[in-house]
Design an enzyme around this catalytic site. Structure first.
Site, PDB file in Angstrom:
ATOM      1  N   CYS A 338       0.817  -1.214   0.000  1.00  0.00           N
ATOM      2  CA  CYS A 338       0.000   0.000   0.000  1.00  0.00           C
ATOM      3  C   CYS A 338       0.845   1.255   0.000  1.00  0.00           C
ATOM      4  O   CYS A 338       0.866   2.023   0.967  1.00  0.00           O
ATOM      5  CB  CYS A 338      -0.934  -0.022   1.200  1.00  0.00           C
ATOM      6  N   TYR A 367      21.876  -6.333  -2.526  1.00  0.00           N
ATOM      7  CA  TYR A 367      20.922  -5.437  -1.872  1.00  0.00           C
ATOM      8  C   TYR A 367      19.476  -5.781  -2.238  1.00  0.00           C
ATOM      9  O   TYR A 367      18.618  -4.904  -2.314  1.00  0.00           O
ATOM     10  CB  TYR A 367      21.257  -3.964  -2.196  1.00  0.00           C
TER      11      TYR A 367
END
Ligand code: LLP
Length: 404
Positions: A338, A367
């Site tokens: 969201c 990463y």
């Protein structure tokens, strides 16, 4: 990664097969690629004969660290946790360097107890703290000082570290004062000058500039450093258009500029070793038709891979089935989180996709998982490694119950 009969494969194994067998999202690594990167790195810097300390922050999966350690690599760690992980993976303490601006007293103590190669200090206060702990333990501790060379790495701003406005290292004046201070310390043994100007560097010129600053500072200090730690930062070809750092040229610059110092060179590469070894396999949950673009809603989100949301980083996206038909609409690949920044890429003229298809996000080995999180109480993805045509589970999918 290859299409065979229009089906995407990783080291000969069908991506759709992996997705169906293990469910998605999946981080899948290629051992073959990892080995290739390691050997390539070593080959390019052969003349320098460096100590190569893998930057654990780029990927801290213990099975991966174990594989890397077999190639005689050390580790660059930035926390007590990473130090513990590197040791657990079998990396020798005398091949471990500890970087970072905010080491706590207990982390410093742990590093001293484990007798690692170097603690690379980043401020006067940190040096005093290391000295205090060393004195209390009646020890002499090997340290480095990180120089901030005030060099622009010409990379993404958020991952640039070598400019004077960045928090890393100390300026030349402070550096020289600290050298003088440490010379007279009984509990500190200054062995290293360390430097690291940023990450995903594609041009060797910033490195050249950095090397000149390093060379000048060493001359001014009139100190014989046993080690010069040049950090990492070597950039890789995310866009698959052959734009990556030319390691050979970088190596030649090091030889040319630091020739007279006879110090042992240390590197701390992360991305250039692990970055292009992994893909993130994800399923299209829904396709939401928009006015000018369609949203391709994936089951992987920014909690799995935050680089695009955090740095606007670009990763190639490929469909698991290669089809000729091109979509008339632009596709926006998004996750289920969201947040509007939960977006991987916006692509025009992508092949036509449909719901339940699988797509892969490329070059996520560095990463990717190390920056993943449980945001929105989402369990972390399973990690697989393909090695000698065998599929190994190198990290189980997190269970929701573990998060409750
Ligand atoms: N040494 C030091 C002191 C570092 O700070 C870093 C990375 C490295 C070595 C390894 O750099 P590499 O060879 O991987 O470029 N999360 C960002 C990258 C942050 C890099 C932080 N420091 C990204 O996803 O692009």
């Amino acid at each position: 990664m290859k299409y065979k009969n229009n089906r995407l494969t990783i080291d000969g194994i069908n991506v759709d097969f992996l997705a169906n067998k293990f469910s998605t999202p999946i981080y899948c690594y290629s051992f073959k690629k990892l080995k290739e990167n390691i050997l390539n790195f070593k080959k390019n810097f052969k003349k320098i004969n460096p100590l190569i300390c893998f930057a654990v922050k780029s990927n801290s999966n213990i099975k991966i660290l174990k594989e890397i350690s077999k190639f005689n690599f050390g580790a660059d760690v930035v926390s007590g946790g990473e130090l513990m992980m590197a040791l657990k993976a079998g990396i020798k303490p005398k091949k471990i360097v500890f970087s970072g601006v905010g080491k706590t007293s207990s982390e410093i103590e742990f590093a001293i107890d484990k007798d690692i190669l170097l603690i690379n200090a980043e401020s006067k206060s940190e040096i005093l703290e290391i000295e205090r702990i060393a004195r209390s333990k009646k020890r002499t501790v090997s340290i480095g000082i990180r120089l901030n060379p005030n060099t622009d790495a010409k990379t993404i701003n958020q991952i640039s570290t070598g400019k004077k406005e960045n928090k890393f290292g100390v300026d030349e004046k402070t550096f020289l004062r600290l050298v003088d201070y440490i010379k007279n310390s009984r509990n500190l043994n200054l062995k290293c000058l360390s430097v690291h100007i940023g990450s995903q560097i594609l041009d060797h010129k910033p490195y050249e500039k950095m090397l000149k600053v390093v060379s000048k500072t060493i001359q001014k200090s009139q100190y014989k450093f046993e080690y010069i730690d040049l950090g990492g930062g070597m950039g890789i070809d995310y866009m698959h258009n052959n734009k990556k750092l030319n390691l050979k040229k970088y190596s030649q610059s090091i030889k040319k500029i630091l020739n007279k110092n006879y110090s042992k060179i240390i590197f701390e590469p992360g991305r250039s070793i692990i970055g292009n070894t992994a893909i993130l396999i994800t399923k299209i949950l829904y396709i939401k038709e928009g006015f000018k673009k369609d949203f391709i809603i994936l089951d992987a989100g920014m909690n799995d891979l935050i680089r695009p949301a955090l740095y606007n980083a670009k990763h190639k996206i490929l469909a698991s089935k290669n089809k000729k038909e091109i979509s008339k609409k632009t596709y926006e690949f998004v996750g289920p989180i969201c947040e509007s920044t939960d977006k991987f890429s916006t692509i025009k003229k992508f092949q036509k996709l449909k719901e339940k298809d699988f797509v892969v996000i490329c070059d996520v080995g560095a990463y990717g998982t190390s920056l993943s999180s449980n945001y929105n109480v989402r369990p972390k993805a399973i990690e697989l490694m393909i090695k000698s045509s065998k599929i190994q589970i190198i990290n189980k999918r997190q269970k929701l119950s573990e998060l409750m």
